[in-house]
Design an enzyme around this catalytic site. Structure first.
Site, PDB file in Angstrom:
ATOM      1  N   HIS A   1      -7.756  -1.278  17.658  1.00  0.00           N
ATOM      2  CA  HIS A   1      -7.003  -1.554  16.577  1.00  0.00           C
ATOM      3  C   HIS A   1      -6.542  -0.366  16.104  1.00  0.00           C
ATOM      4  O   HIS A   1      -5.507  -0.071  15.161  1.00  0.00           O
ATOM      5  CB  HIS A   1      -7.568  -2.037  15.222  1.00  0.00           C
ATOM      6  CG  HIS A   1      -7.781  -3.479  15.298  1.00  0.00           C
ATOM      7  ND1 HIS A   1      -7.033  -4.332  14.779  1.00  0.00           N
ATOM      8  CD2 HIS A   1      -8.765  -4.260  15.917  1.00  0.00           C
ATOM      9  CE1 HIS A   1      -7.443  -5.613  15.022  1.00  0.00           C
ATOM     10  NE2 HIS A   1      -8.508  -5.462  15.534  1.00  0.00           N
TER      11      HIS A   1
ATOM     12  N   LYS B   1       0.145  -1.163   0.804  1.00  0.00           N
ATOM     13  CA  LYS B   1      -0.855  -0.960   2.069  1.00  0.00           C
ATOM     14  C   LYS B   1      -2.062  -0.093   1.609  1.00  0.00           C
ATOM     15  O   LYS B   1      -1.705   0.703   0.567  1.00  0.00           O
ATOM     16  CB  LYS B   1      -0.100  -0.599   3.122  1.00  0.00           C
ATOM     17  CG  LYS B   1       0.833   0.482   3.072  1.00  0.00           C
ATOM     18  CD  LYS B   1       1.620   0.923   4.230  1.00  0.00           C
ATOM     19  CE  LYS B   1       2.801   0.051   4.594  1.00  0.00           C
ATOM     20  NZ  LYS B   1       2.570  -0.695   5.880  1.00  0.00           N
ATOM     21  N   ARG B   2      -3.156  -0.071   2.483  1.00  0.00           N
ATOM     22  CA  ARG B   2      -3.980   1.284   2.169  1.00  0.00           C
ATOM     23  C   ARG B   2      -3.302   2.437   1.989  1.00  0.00           C
ATOM     24  O   ARG B   2      -2.208   2.790   2.819  1.00  0.00           O
ATOM     25  CB  ARG B   2      -4.885   1.132   3.174  1.00  0.00           C
ATOM     26  CG  ARG B   2      -5.921   0.005   3.002  1.00  0.00           C
ATOM     27  CD  ARG B   2      -6.795  -0.080   1.818  1.00  0.00           C
ATOM     28  NE  ARG B   2      -7.472   0.851   1.718  1.00  0.00           N
ATOM     29  CZ  ARG B   2      -9.033   0.905   1.743  1.00  0.00           C
ATOM     30  NH1 ARG B   2      -9.536  -0.452   1.868  1.00  0.00           N
ATOM     31  NH2 ARG B   2      -9.922   1.841   1.766  1.00  0.00           N
TER      32      ARG B   2
ATOM     33  N   LYS C   1       0.378   6.530   6.968  1.00  0.00           N
ATOM     34  CA  LYS C   1       1.439   5.652   6.778  1.00  0.00           C
ATOM     35  C   LYS C   1       2.450   6.334   5.797  1.00  0.00           C
ATOM     36  O   LYS C   1       3.567   5.521   5.508  1.00  0.00           O
ATOM     37  CB  LYS C   1       0.691   4.386   5.703  1.00  0.00           C
ATOM     38  CG  LYS C   1      -0.376   3.529   6.582  1.00  0.00           C
ATOM     39  CD  LYS C   1      -1.094   2.761   5.772  1.00  0.00           C
ATOM     40  CE  LYS C   1      -2.085   1.858   6.442  1.00  0.00           C
ATOM     41  NZ  LYS C   1      -1.473   0.515   7.062  1.00  0.00           N
TER      42      LYS C   1
ATOM     43  N   THR D   1       0.909  -5.808   9.794  1.00  0.00           N
ATOM     44  CA  THR D   1       1.058  -7.237   9.525  1.00  0.00           C
ATOM     45  C   THR D   1       1.630  -7.488   8.049  1.00  0.00           C
ATOM     46  O   THR D   1       2.370  -8.325   8.023  1.00  0.00           O
ATOM     47  CB  THR D   1      -0.140  -8.066   9.713  1.00  0.00           C
ATOM     48  OG1 THR D   1      -1.384  -7.181   8.856  1.00  0.00           O
ATOM     49  CG2 THR D   1      -0.776  -7.978  10.896  1.00  0.00           C
TER      50      THR D   1
ATOM     51  N   LYS E   1       4.772 -10.200   6.921  1.00  0.00           N
ATOM     52  CA  LYS E   1       4.681 -10.790   5.698  1.00  0.00           C
ATOM     53  C   LYS E   1       6.289 -10.647   4.868  1.00  0.00           C
ATOM     54  O   LYS E   1       6.731 -11.764   4.309  1.00  0.00           O
ATOM     55  CB  LYS E   1       3.626 -10.653   4.656  1.00  0.00           C
ATOM     56  CG  LYS E   1       2.171 -10.670   5.335  1.00  0.00           C
ATOM     57  CD  LYS E   1       1.043 -10.146   4.544  1.00  0.00           C
ATOM     58  CE  LYS E   1      -0.140  -9.858   5.261  1.00  0.00           C
ATOM     59  NZ  LYS E   1      -0.967  -8.751   4.676  1.00  0.00           N
TER      60      LYS E   1
HETATM   61  C1  PLP Z   1      -1.575  -7.799   5.010  1.00  0.00           C
HETATM   62  C2  PLP Z   1      -2.372  -6.944   4.265  1.00  0.00           C
HETATM   63  C3  PLP Z   1      -2.354  -5.425   4.453  1.00  0.00           C
HETATM   64  C4  PLP Z   1      -2.054  -5.007   5.965  1.00  0.00           C
HETATM   65  O1  PLP Z   1      -0.834  -4.141   5.360  1.00  0.00           O
HETATM   66  P1  PLP Z   1      -0.217  -3.356   6.511  1.00  0.00           P
HETATM   67  O2  PLP Z   1       1.076  -2.815   5.663  1.00  0.00           O
HETATM   68  O3  PLP Z   1       0.057  -4.087   7.707  1.00  0.00           O
HETATM   69  O4  PLP Z   1      -1.180  -1.807   6.321  1.00  0.00           O
HETATM   70  C5  PLP Z   1      -3.361  -4.879   3.723  1.00  0.00           C
HETATM   71  N1  PLP Z   1      -3.860  -5.510   2.483  1.00  0.00           N
HETATM   72  C6  PLP Z   1      -3.588  -6.910   2.436  1.00  0.00           C
HETATM   73  C7  PLP Z   1      -4.175  -7.175   0.984  1.00  0.00           C
HETATM   74  C8  PLP Z   1      -2.918  -7.516   3.005  1.00  0.00           C
HETATM   75  O5  PLP Z   1      -2.594  -8.786   2.682  1.00  0.00           O
END
Ligand code: PLP
Length: 844
Positions: free
Chosen positions: A378, A569-570, A575, A677, A681
């Site tokens: 990952h 995102k985190r 990032k 991911t 979304k």
């Molecule tokens: C999808 C999702 C992530 C992943 O987000 P990235 O932008 O791909 O890092 C992180 N936290 C939550 C709650 C998510 O639903």
């Protein structure tokens, strides 16, 4: 005159939500009242919203039970190959609405709840998130469970039932504060404890080498208590199982030689071993080498393998029909997928079971092990790679260390035979890293012990074989694969964005829910004004709804006419939330400089948790809140720019926020985000992407057409060339680009922190002198790209057409596609959209 539709009436019209037949509704009401009375032991005078939620959850759960039992019975009879997805994280979020969607019960339940005078959304909001994950990796595991069930695979998710999931984030005076996530406080209606299937897991002790084989003795035993959660497929009557283990002290724990005082202490000490499943480690993409974490990793693996072997032995190829269990058949009946190296101990543990307990000879056991296991990588970030100190291993799992040494000895012998005299190669490929403190390289162990190794997006898989795993690729190129990540369209479209799902279904029918590639049929409507209007209207409704949510829950007012710009995102340096900060400041400065120009109004929202021990990430949050304090109260700016930090970003908030997004920020340094991911979304929910050529963004641009994303910045090759050539020098950009200099001078001069002008000194120092992620190198391109975003937003029709190109190009990013590829290309299984017979619900 037609009245405006209420939320309730509007949803009733949506066919993808299932039929609300009168009989169904009446039955549901009876069941609901029965549960309120018998299960919750309440009447309607004293019942709280939470009681109503639990009554509804139990009502819906009843519809799972028959299908769950039937599915497991069906697997026992048909004995298909099983896949075991082992993960330290399952970031499930809520279950109620997902279950209603997959069982086509949503409209009927809505109607029943409405007739009972209750509000469905209020009840849904009483459910706690199952926050047993940090971010993308854990959410991926959850999407995969949904897809595996929807594709009829005999699949099991195996993990840990953490008593405390990812912490709740509070923002206090602009800083992140963590609160424990006591998600089980009111009970969990979706799980079933199975104490009858409890399994022992051993730790510590020593090994004895005897003529009958190796014995692992003087161990301490912890019991693994399974809790099962049903995983329904999408309208196919399949219900798979997610089994999460909880640590339990044995009854005789520490009681072997007690005296009166010792007894009380022994009972109190039971906590020590039950701590194994107490709490999720809150790091995303970061390795923390703590003993308790290694215990968690071994705990899940040891308990799970006992289940796997027991189930195999009870199958046709086990001893059910053949007299003696033939372990050579294991790889034909079982696939084990390792979600990152976190469950890597499955490899030496399977060897220990086969060699020490089942008495297979080493070579045969090793062949079985490799053909059964597969590993998903990952990340390439070095700080995230698991490298466990040998000393810790020796102490906690002495037999496994011996096995790892033996795997390594044989492996290096093989490498030496292929590359004679290349001692540096042997050193690089060893499972054991020498140096100050010897360490086990878990990724190397996973590669050697698996028949398939995959990255999670095409660019990531290419980087793996060109860099991190180059030596292994040269040894065995056929092992390496790509499986681009995906998301489940059930949760991330039908469930969270019913309005959009309906607009799509009106044009192309409902099959896209199972077969997301069908979204490309929407291209036929690209010039259809009514369709364009419908898409834009749904977005506007979603924006209004999210604005109301923010006002109700966080008391922040935002302009629903403004562009909703999200980076959720985190929080992580790679990032590059800091790049987003520089854009916020630049845009602010531009409006201030020419306040009478026509500026595209923006609401920039950033959300995400910082690992509690990640100081820089916490400072980034503080900077965002500080920018917001200045920008949001500047009368010259008005509602043309707002900067909001979204507190406590989690699955449930993602479901509320993402459908309202106009713009999705995916701006990591090229080569650092394995897939992402969140990006998918947003794309599926009709947001446009501003992003770098990183992770799955590359494939999103390919699918939607590059001109339909705002792609900017250095490509991986350019980043590499810079590192190999003149290097990255932040000061060059700072001195050359006046707007960048101005923004940095404001941060360092206390413009956003009047009371404490040096508050962001460390962040400034980081950006100016030791920025691994080259924020300034992409600044100019990023700002220019944002200018283009603003220009397009002024032309709503063109904007919406670009949105439609994105939605139509989303098919590839269904986790159904991802899982079909895992099934066919790694697991040797065939996915199916067939339904299995429905159980006789009369018997429920
Ligand atoms: C999808 C999702 C992530 C992943 O987000 P990235 O932008 O791909 O890092 C992180 N936290 C939550 C709650 C998510 O639903």
């Amino acid at each position: 005159m037609s009245k405006p539709l209420s939320d309730h009436d509007r949803k009733k019209q949506i066919s993808v939500r299932g039929l609300a037949g009168v009989e169904n509704v009446a039955e549901l009401k009876v069941a609901f009242n029965r549960h309120l009375h018998f299960t919750l032991v309440k009447d309607r005078n004293v019942a709280s919203k939470r009681d109503y939620y639990f009554a509804l959850a139990n009502t819906v759960r009843d519809h799972l039970v028959g299908r769950w039992i039937r599915t497991q019975q069906y697997y026992y009879e048909k004995d298909p190959k099983r896949v075991y997805y082992i993960s330290l994280e399952f970031y499930m979020g809520r279950t109620l609405q997902n279950t209603m969607v997959n069982l086509a019960l949503e409209n009927a339940c809505d109607e029943a709840i409405y007739q009972l005078g209750l509000d469905m959304e209020e009840l849904e909001d009483m459910e706690e998130d199952a926050g047993l994950g940090n971010g993308g990796l854990g959410r991926l595991a959850a999407c995969f469970l949904d897809s595996m069930a929807s594709l009829g695979l005999a699949a099991y998710g195996y993990g840990i039932r953490y008593e405390f999931g990812i912490f709740n984030q509070k923002i206090v005076n602009g800083w992140q504060v963590e609160e424990a996530d006591d998600w089980l406080r009111y009970g969990n209606p979706w799980e079933k404890a199975r104490p009858e299937y409890m399994r022992p897991v051993k730790f510590y002790g020593r090994t004895e080498h005897t003529p009958e084989g190796v014995k692992w003795v003087d161990t301490q035993v912890v019991l693994a208590l399974p809790y099962d959660t049903p995983i329904p497929g999408y309208r196919n009557n399949i219900v798979n199982t997610m089994r999460l283990w909880s640590a339990k002290a044995p009854c005789d724990f520490n009681l072997k030689d007690f005296n009166v005082g010792g007894y009380i202490q022994a009972v109190l000490d039971r906590n020590l071993c039950e701590n194994i499943s107490r709490v999720l480690y809150p790091n995303d993409n970061f390795f923390e080498g703590k003993e308790l974490r290694l215990k968690q990793e071994y705990f899940v693996v040891a308990a799970t393998l006992q289940d796997i072997v027991r189930r195999f032995k009870a199958s046709k190829f086990g001893s059910r029909e053949i007299v003696r269990t033939d372990f050579a058949q294991l790889p034909n009946k079982v696939a084990i997928q390792l979600n990152d190296t976190h469950p890597a101990m499955a490899i030496p543990e399977l060897m220990r079971v086969l060699v020490d307990e089942e008495k297979l000879d080493w070579d045969k056991a090793w062949d079985v092990c490799v053909r059964t296991c597969a590993y998903t990588n990952h990340t390439v970030l070095p700080e995230a790679l698991e490298r466990w100190p040998i000393d810790l291993f020796h102490h906690l799992l002495p037999r496994h260390l011996e096995i790892i040494y033996e795997i390594n000895r044989r492996f290096l012998q093989y490498v030496a035979s292929k590359f004679p005299g290349d001692n540096d190669r042997l050193r690089r490929m060893s499972l054991i890293e020498e140096g100050g403190c010897k360490k086990v390289n878990m990724a190397h162990m996973c590669i050697v012990g698996s028949h398939a190794v995959n990255g999670v997006a095409r660019i990531h898989s290419e980087i793996l074989v060109a860099t991190l795993f180059k030596d292994f690729y040269e040894l065995d190129p056929h092992k390496f694969q790509n499986k681009t990540n995906g998301i489940t369209p059930r949760r991330w479209l039908v469930m969270c964005n019913p309005g959009l799902a309906e607009v799509i279904a009106e044009r192309i029918g409902e099959e896209f829910v199972r077969d997301l590639d069908q979204l490309k049929k929407l291209l036929k409507f690209i010039d259809d004004d009514a369709f364009i209007r419908d898409i834009a209207k749904v977005k506007q409704e979603n924006k209004l709804k999210f604005a109301v949510h923010l006002e109700e829950h966080y008391k922040v007012k935002i302009n629903p006419q403004s562009m909703f710009d999200f980076q959720v995102k985190r929080i992580h340096e790679y990032k590059r939330q800091l790049l987003n900060c520089l854009h916020m400041i630049t845009y602010y400065n531009r409006i201030k400089k020419e306040p009478n120009k026509h500026w595209t109004p923006r609401t920039i929202m950033v959300g995400g948790k910082a690992a509690p021990g990640y100081h820089t990430a916490k400072m980034i949050i503080r900077l965002i809140t500080a920018i917001g304090e200045v920008v949001n109260h500047d009368p010259v700016i008005g509602d043309r720019l707002k900067v909001i930090f979204l507190e406590n970003y989690r699955v449930t908030l993602a479901e509320k926020a993402i459908p309202s997004a106009d713009l999705s920020e995916q701006i990591s340094t090229a080569g650092t985000e394995a897939s992402g991911t969140g990006n998918m979304k947003f794309m599926l929910n009709g947001a446009l992407t501003i992003g770098t050529m990183d992770g799955a963004n590359v494939e999103m641009a390919e699918e939607a057409g590059e001109k339909n994303l705002f792609i900017f910045g250095m490509r991986v090759e350019e980043v590499d060339a810079m590192d190999a050539g003149k290097g990255y020098h932040a000061s060059e950009y700072y001195n050359r680009i006046p707007e960048l200099k101005q923004a940095m001078d404001q941060i360092s001069g206390g413009f956003f922190s009047h009371k404490q002008p040096d508050l962001f000194k460390e962040l400034v120092d980081l950006l100016m002198h030791h920025d691994r992620f080259k924020v300034f190198a992409d600044y100019e391109a990023y700002i220019k790209s944002q200018d283009k975003v603003n220009e397009l937003y002024k032309k709503p029709k063109e904007w919406t057409k670009m949105v439609i190109h994105n939605i139509a190009g989303c098919g590839k990013f269904s986790s159904d596609r991802t899982i079909s590829q895992y099934a066919r290309e790694i697991w040797g299984m065939e996915p199916s959209l067939e339904k299995i017979p429905a159980p006789d619900e009369q018997l429920k």
